[in-house]
Design a protein around this motif. Structure first.
Motif, PDB file in Angstrom:
ATOM      1  N   GLN A   1       2.570   2.965  -7.860  1.00  0.00           N
ATOM      2  CA  GLN A   1       2.569   1.732  -6.656  1.00  0.00           C
ATOM      3  C   GLN A   1       1.942   0.624  -7.277  1.00  0.00           C
ATOM      4  O   GLN A   1       2.505  -0.530  -6.834  1.00  0.00           O
TER       5      GLN A   1
ATOM      6  N   ARG B   1       4.732  -2.784  -7.359  1.00  0.00           N
ATOM      7  CA  ARG B   1       4.382  -3.809  -6.393  1.00  0.00           C
ATOM      8  C   ARG B   1       4.778  -5.418  -7.075  1.00  0.00           C
ATOM      9  O   ARG B   1       4.965  -6.346  -6.495  1.00  0.00           O
TER      10      ARG B   1
ATOM     11  N   ILE C   1       7.462   2.305   1.207  1.00  0.00           N
ATOM     12  CA  ILE C   1       6.534   3.026   0.390  1.00  0.00           C
ATOM     13  C   ILE C   1       6.259   4.445   1.183  1.00  0.00           C
ATOM     14  O   ILE C   1       6.113   5.602   0.626  1.00  0.00           O
TER      15      ILE C   1
ATOM     16  N   ARG D   1      -4.209  -0.074   2.435  1.00  0.00           N
ATOM     17  CA  ARG D   1      -2.873  -0.512   2.958  1.00  0.00           C
ATOM     18  C   ARG D   1      -3.104  -1.205   4.377  1.00  0.00           C
ATOM     19  O   ARG D   1      -2.424  -2.135   4.951  1.00  0.00           O
TER      20      ARG D   1
ATOM     21  N   ALA E   1      12.402   6.349   1.397  1.00  0.00           N
ATOM     22  CA  ALA E   1      12.085   4.894   1.494  1.00  0.00           C
ATOM     23  C   ALA E   1      13.002   4.020   2.112  1.00  0.00           C
ATOM     24  O   ALA E   1      12.798   3.147   2.985  1.00  0.00           O
TER      25      ALA E   1
ATOM     26  N   ASN F   1      -4.206  -0.281  -5.531  1.00  0.00           N
ATOM     27  CA  ASN F   1      -3.411   0.965  -6.194  1.00  0.00           C
ATOM     28  C   ASN F   1      -3.863   1.438  -7.607  1.00  0.00           C
ATOM     29  O   ASN F   1      -4.128   2.599  -7.554  1.00  0.00           O
TER      30      ASN F   1
ATOM     31  N   ALA G   1       9.034   6.586   0.847  1.00  0.00           N
ATOM     32  CA  ALA G   1       9.099   7.016  -0.340  1.00  0.00           C
ATOM     33  C   ALA G   1       7.952   8.444  -0.520  1.00  0.00           C
ATOM     34  O   ALA G   1       8.570   9.289  -1.198  1.00  0.00           O
TER      35      ALA G   1
END
Length: 237
Positions: free
Chosen positions: A135, A139, A98, A222, A62, A187, A101
């Motif tokens: 996730q 967020r 992300i 996304r 990340a 998510n 990650a």
């Protein structure tokens, strides 16, 4: 002890809410993976052992992703990091991506699977719903940091952004689309869908398929949300 907008001061220590929220998401993912392993008749403790490797490599990935693609609001560029290499390991001002990650986490699980001589696809499948859940939780760290917001809005769910956190050119606006919330909800829906798919059709899926589905569903959301993101992330900025 004292508490400010971004964290908790406990003597000489400072615990940022952002980090606490991220760890909460990671623990939730591990608990879910543990339950799924138990349902499959596997050693459920694998989830906690794998979590350590996934976190170590995930955080590293990340950070590397952020260094290569820093956001506008970070106020730095890749060139800056290359000339100030010690700042690459300075997490005090945030800076995690992300996608990096996920890539780093998969690499960490691969190393763990090799060491334990187990099938990597098994780990990836039980990690997929939990990863989406993590996730969704993580967020909210962006909400605490007042980042990842969209264009100005007068809609009732618009969030107030403090003047010091407003991007250049938007100083006169006060309320913005909560982009972090939109992605969090996406998510969460993704986590529920992946878990349902595993419960309902797990016997029809080949090992590794569930994680492949995640690699399709998450990027779709996304990608669409990037169109309303103000904090543009340049490639190799």
């Amino acid at each position: 002890m004292s508490i400010d907008a971004y964290g908790i001061h406990l003597g000489p220590l400072y615990f940022r809410f952002y980090g606490i929220i991220l760890m909460t998401g990671a623990l939730a993912a591990a608990y879910l993976a543990q339950w799924m392993l138990n349902q499959k008749g596997k050693d459920r403790d694998l989830a906690w052992d794998a979590l350590i490797w996934g976190l170590l490599f995930g955080v590293a990935g990340a950070r590397v992703y952020h260094v290569l693609t820093p956001s506008v609001s970070s106020g730095v560029t890749t060139a800056y990091y290359l000339t100030h290499p010690l700042n690459i390991i300075d997490f005090s001002q945030g800076g995690l991506g992300i996608p990096g990650a996920v890539i780093g986490g998969v690499l960490g699980l691969w190393v763990f699977a090799r060491r334990r001589k187990i099938d990597l696809s098994l780990l990836l499948d039980v990690a997929a719903p939990g990863l989406a859940l993590a996730q969704a939780i993580g967020r909210w760290g962006n909400f605490v940091n007042q980042e990842l917001y969209g264009p100005p809005t007068s809609l009732p769910w618009g969030i107030y952004i403090r003047p010091e956190n407003r991007l250049s050119g938007f100083e006169d606006f006060t309320r913005f689309h909560p982009l972090f919330l939109y992605e969090s909800l996406w998510n969460l829906v993704n986590a529920v869908f992946l878990f349902w798919l595993w419960r309902r059709h797990g016997d029809r899926l080949r090992q590794g398929d569930l994680f492949l589905v995640y690699l399709i569903t998450y990027p779709v959301g996304r990608f669409l949300l990037e169109f309303i993101r103000l904090d543009f992330v340049p490639a190799f900025g």
